[in-house]
Design a protein around this motif. Structure first.
Motif, mmCIF file in Angstrom:
data_model
loop_
_atom_site.group_PDB
_atom_site.id
_atom_site.type_symbol
_atom_site.label_atom_id
_atom_site.label_comp_id
_atom_site.label_asym_id
_atom_site.label_seq_id
_atom_site.Cartn_x
_atom_site.Cartn_y
_atom_site.Cartn_z
ATOM 1 N N ILE A 121 0.631 -1.081 -0.392
ATOM 2 C CA ILE A 121 0.111 -0.058 0.012
ATOM 3 C C ILE A 121 0.313 0.832 -0.237
ATOM 4 O O ILE A 121 0.697 2.214 -0.727
ATOM 5 C CB ILE A 121 -1.226 -0.113 1.144
ATOM 6 N N PRO A 122 1.681 1.357 0.424
ATOM 7 C CA PRO A 122 2.638 2.720 0.669
ATOM 8 C C PRO A 122 3.464 2.515 -0.519
ATOM 9 O O PRO A 122 3.328 3.992 -0.756
ATOM 10 C CB PRO A 122 3.518 2.573 2.353
ATOM 11 N N ARG A 179 2.847 6.123 -2.945
ATOM 12 C CA ARG A 179 3.846 6.650 -3.867
ATOM 13 C C ARG A 179 3.819 6.574 -4.874
ATOM 14 O O ARG A 179 4.849 8.187 -5.141
ATOM 15 C CB ARG A 179 5.359 6.391 -2.734
ATOM 16 N N LEU A 180 3.534 6.207 -5.595
ATOM 17 C CA LEU A 180 3.528 5.898 -6.848
ATOM 18 C C LEU A 180 2.168 6.845 -8.179
ATOM 19 O O LEU A 180 2.309 7.248 -8.921
ATOM 20 C CB LEU A 180 3.484 4.237 -7.962
ATOM 21 N N LEU A 200 5.079 16.127 -4.143
ATOM 22 C CA LEU A 200 5.013 17.553 -3.317
ATOM 23 C C LEU A 200 6.276 18.044 -3.083
ATOM 24 O O LEU A 200 7.049 17.079 -2.485
ATOM 25 C CB LEU A 200 3.864 17.514 -2.286
ATOM 26 N N PRO A 201 6.559 18.802 -3.476
ATOM 27 C CA PRO A 201 7.326 19.737 -2.709
ATOM 28 C C PRO A 201 7.649 20.411 -1.038
ATOM 29 O O PRO A 201 6.540 19.760 -0.515
ATOM 30 C CB PRO A 201 7.883 21.441 -3.195
ATOM 31 N N PRO A 202 8.376 19.881 -0.251
ATOM 32 C CA PRO A 202 8.843 19.971 1.006
ATOM 33 C C PRO A 202 7.719 21.307 1.094
ATOM 34 O O PRO A 202 8.419 22.342 1.232
ATOM 35 C CB PRO A 202 10.145 20.006 1.271
#
Length: 60
Positions: free
Chosen positions: A14-15, A19-20, A25-27
């Motif tokens: 799942i993680p 992520r894919l 997103l930029p920090p």
């Protein structure tokens, strides 16, 4: 899914799948972090900034 091994394997993926699928997103910048911290601070000390009457619709 009754097989505990398959259930654990599906949870492990799942993680990776999230992520894919999610865009990278930029920090957050320091200004964004500061704004978020200032917005959450009153709740950490128990200050209620909400002026709504939560009991207004309960009277019948």
């Amino acid at each position: 899914m009754r097989n505990p091994f398959l259930r654990a394997m599906s949870r492990a993926w799942i993680p990776v799948l999230l992520r894919l699928l999610m865009p990278v997103l930029p920090p957050p910048t320091r200004a964004v972090q500061r704004k978020r911290r200032r917005a959450l601070w009153p709740a950490t000390v128990g200050v209620d900034l909400d002026r709504r009457n939560i009991h207004a619709g309960a009277a019948r």
